[in-house]
Write a protein that holds these residues in place. Structure first.
Motif, PDB file in Angstrom:
ATOM      1  N   SER A 103       0.833  -1.210   0.000  1.00 62.73           N
ATOM      2  CA  SER A 103       0.000   0.000   0.000  1.00 62.73           C
ATOM      3  C   SER A 103       0.865   1.256   0.000  1.00 62.73           C
ATOM      4  CB  SER A 103      -0.920   0.020   1.220  1.00 62.73           C
ATOM      5  OG  SER A 103      -1.778  -1.084   1.205  1.00 62.73           O
ATOM      6  N   SER A 104       1.894   1.260   0.824  1.00 58.39           N
ATOM      7  CA  SER A 104       2.785   2.428   0.888  1.00 58.39           C
ATOM      8  C   SER A 104       3.486   2.657  -0.443  1.00 58.39           C
ATOM      9  CB  SER A 104       3.830   2.243   1.991  1.00 58.39           C
ATOM     10  OG  SER A 104       3.203   2.137   3.234  1.00 58.39           O
ATOM     11  N   THR A 105       3.948   1.584  -1.047  1.00 54.23           N
ATOM     12  CA  THR A 105       4.636   1.689  -2.337  1.00 54.23           C
ATOM     13  C   THR A 105       3.696   2.238  -3.413  1.00 54.23           C
ATOM     14  OG1 THR A 105       6.040  -0.175  -1.716  1.00 54.23           O
ATOM     15  CG2 THR A 105       5.957   0.377  -4.059  1.00 54.23           C
ATOM     16  N   VAL A 106       2.488   1.730  -3.456  1.00 57.04           N
ATOM     17  CA  VAL A 106       1.513   2.209  -4.438  1.00 57.04           C
ATOM     18  C   VAL A 106       1.204   3.681  -4.200  1.00 57.04           C
ATOM     19  CG1 VAL A 106      -0.910   2.006  -5.164  1.00 57.04           C
ATOM     20  CG2 VAL A 106       0.502  -0.040  -4.942  1.00 57.04           C
ATOM     21  N   LEU A 107       1.014   4.075  -2.958  1.00 54.56           N
ATOM     22  CA  LEU A 107       0.712   5.484  -2.665  1.00 54.56           C
ATOM     23  C   LEU A 107       1.876   6.396  -3.013  1.00 54.56           C
ATOM     24  CD1 LEU A 107      -1.236   5.151   0.688  1.00 54.56           C
ATOM     25  CD2 LEU A 107      -2.153   5.794  -1.550  1.00 54.56           C
ATOM     26  N   ILE A 108       3.092   5.949  -2.785  1.00 55.15           N
ATOM     27  CA  ILE A 108       4.264   6.764  -3.138  1.00 55.15           C
ATOM     28  C   ILE A 108       4.341   6.948  -4.646  1.00 55.15           C
ATOM     29  CG2 ILE A 108       6.804   6.716  -3.195  1.00 55.15           C
ATOM     30  CD1 ILE A 108       6.662   5.472  -0.350  1.00 55.15           C
ATOM     31  N   TRP A 109       4.038   5.904  -5.412  1.00 51.56           N
ATOM     32  CA  TRP A 109       4.097   6.003  -6.869  1.00 51.56           C
ATOM     33  C   TRP A 109       2.916   6.764  -7.450  1.00 51.56           C
ATOM     34  CZ3 TRP A 109       5.492   0.229  -8.143  1.00 51.56           C
ATOM     35  CH2 TRP A 109       6.860   0.031  -7.906  1.00 51.56           C
ATOM     36  N   VAL A 110       1.745   6.536  -6.907  1.00 51.27           N
ATOM     37  CA  VAL A 110       0.527   7.122  -7.474  1.00 51.27           C
ATOM     38  C   VAL A 110       0.285   8.531  -6.936  1.00 51.27           C
ATOM     39  CG1 VAL A 110      -1.995   6.832  -7.588  1.00 51.27           C
ATOM     40  CG2 VAL A 110      -0.510   4.861  -7.874  1.00 51.27           C
ATOM     41  N   GLY A 111       0.788   8.849  -5.746  1.00 49.49           N
ATOM     42  CA  GLY A 111       0.544  10.151  -5.109  1.00 49.49           C
ATOM     43  C   GLY A 111       0.854  11.344  -5.975  1.00 49.49           C
ATOM     44  N   PRO A 112       2.051  11.428  -6.521  1.00 48.61           N
ATOM     45  CA  PRO A 112       2.372  12.595  -7.362  1.00 48.61           C
ATOM     46  C   PRO A 112       1.447  12.722  -8.580  1.00 48.61           C
ATOM     47  CG  PRO A 112       4.382  11.452  -6.714  1.00 48.61           C
ATOM     48  CD  PRO A 112       3.229  10.609  -6.263  1.00 48.61           C
ATOM     49  N   ALA A 113       1.100  11.612  -9.199  1.00 41.30           N
ATOM     50  CA  ALA A 113       0.215  11.670 -10.373  1.00 41.30           C
ATOM     51  C   ALA A 113      -1.166  12.175  -9.968  1.00 41.30           C
ATOM     52  CB  ALA A 113       0.116  10.290 -11.016  1.00 41.30           C
ATOM     53  N   LEU A 114      -1.647  11.779  -8.807  1.00 44.23           N
ATOM     54  CA  LEU A 114      -2.959  12.248  -8.349  1.00 44.23           C
ATOM     55  C   LEU A 114      -2.928  13.741  -8.038  1.00 44.23           C
ATOM     56  CD1 LEU A 114      -4.070   9.314  -5.983  1.00 44.23           C
ATOM     57  CD2 LEU A 114      -5.017   9.889  -8.211  1.00 44.23           C
ATOM     58  N   ARG A 115      -1.840  14.209  -7.443  1.00 49.63           N
ATOM     59  CA  ARG A 115      -1.718  15.641  -7.130  1.00 49.63           C
ATOM     60  C   ARG A 115      -1.715  16.479  -8.416  1.00 49.63           C
ATOM     61  NH1 ARG A 115       2.444  14.075  -3.626  1.00 49.63           N
ATOM     62  NH2 ARG A 115       1.595  13.643  -1.577  1.00 49.63           N
ATOM     63  N   GLU A 116      -1.046  15.983  -9.458  1.00 49.80           N
ATOM     64  CA  GLU A 116      -0.995  16.696 -10.731  1.00 49.80           C
ATOM     65  C   GLU A 116      -2.391  16.844 -11.336  1.00 49.80           C
ATOM     66  OE1 GLU A 116       1.721  14.864 -13.430  1.00 49.80           O
ATOM     67  OE2 GLU A 116       3.445  15.242 -12.134  1.00 49.80           O
ATOM     68  N   LYS A 117      -3.261  15.868 -11.062  1.00 50.25           N
ATOM     69  CA  LYS A 117      -4.611  15.901 -11.621  1.00 50.25           C
ATOM     70  C   LYS A 117      -5.573  16.635 -10.682  1.00 50.25           C
ATOM     71  CE  LYS A 117      -3.928  11.861 -14.310  1.00 50.25           C
ATOM     72  NZ  LYS A 117      -4.415  11.342 -15.478  1.00 50.25           N
ATOM     73  N   GLY A 118      -5.047  17.212  -9.617  1.00 52.60           N
ATOM     74  CA  GLY A 118      -5.886  18.006  -8.729  1.00 52.60           C
ATOM     75  C   GLY A 118      -6.534  17.234  -7.603  1.00 52.60           C
ATOM     76  N   VAL A 119      -6.174  15.986  -7.423  1.00 55.61           N
ATOM     77  CA  VAL A 119      -6.743  15.201  -6.323  1.00 55.61           C
ATOM     78  C   VAL A 119      -5.869  15.449  -5.096  1.00 55.61           C
ATOM     79  CG1 VAL A 119      -7.291  12.886  -5.490  1.00 55.61           C
ATOM     80  CG2 VAL A 119      -7.579  13.433  -7.912  1.00 55.61           C
ATOM     81  N   ASN A 120      -6.482  16.069  -4.091  1.00 52.43           N
ATOM     82  CA  ASN A 120      -5.735  16.371  -2.875  1.00 52.43           C
ATOM     83  C   ASN A 120      -6.063  15.327  -1.818  1.00 52.43           C
ATOM     84  OD1 ASN A 120      -4.139  17.599  -1.043  1.00 52.43           O
ATOM     85  ND2 ASN A 120      -5.521  19.325  -0.650  1.00 52.43           N
ATOM     86  N   TRP A 121      -5.147  14.468  -1.552  1.00 53.98           N
ATOM     87  CA  TRP A 121      -5.389  13.398  -0.572  1.00 53.98           C
ATOM     88  C   TRP A 121      -4.426  13.526   0.497  1.00 53.98           C
ATOM     89  CZ3 TRP A 121      -1.498   9.667  -0.174  1.00 53.98           C
ATOM     90  CH2 TRP A 121      -0.544   9.670  -1.200  1.00 53.98           C
TER      91      TRP A 121
END
Length: 121
Positions: A103-121
């Protein structure tokens, strides 16, 4: 604990009243009727036959099995539970750790891409 000991003592008393002709308690006359009144005898029988134990609190001569007891049945059950619970707990801990790592690995990889698309998590 106490209930199993009382049940085993009742079985021992019944076996003693049976006489020497029966090798095992289940060979005694009236065993089927006594088994209906004492359903935990089936559990004690399975323990004696599977794990070479006899008695509950103290090691005694088995009532349902012909071979000699290696230990009391409560000790046999404690040993089994301890080993099975330990193994299962270890497996669960490894599973949980693996889930956290993935889960941590997926969030580290996916986090920046989500932020670029405006998803603030």
């Amino acid at each position: 604990g106490d209930a199993q000991e009382r049940s085993w003592q009742a079985a021992q008393k019944f076996r003693a009243s049976c006489g020497k002709s029966a090798v095992r308690i289940q060979d005694c006359d009236g065993y089927a009727e006594m088994l209906k009144k004492n359903p935990s005898w089936e559990y004690l029988q399975s323990l004696e036959q599977r794990y070479s134990c006899g008695g509950w609190c103290e090691a005694e001569k088995p009532l349902w099995a012909v071979r000699e007891a290696e230990d009391s049945c409560s000790k046999a059950v404690a040993y089994l539970m301890s080993n099975r619970v330990r193994r299962t707990a270890f497996q669960e801990a490894l599973f949980g750790l693996g889930l956290v790592v993935i889960s941590s690995t997926v969030l580290i990889w996916v986090g920046p891409a989500l932020r670029e698309k405006g998803v603030n998590w």
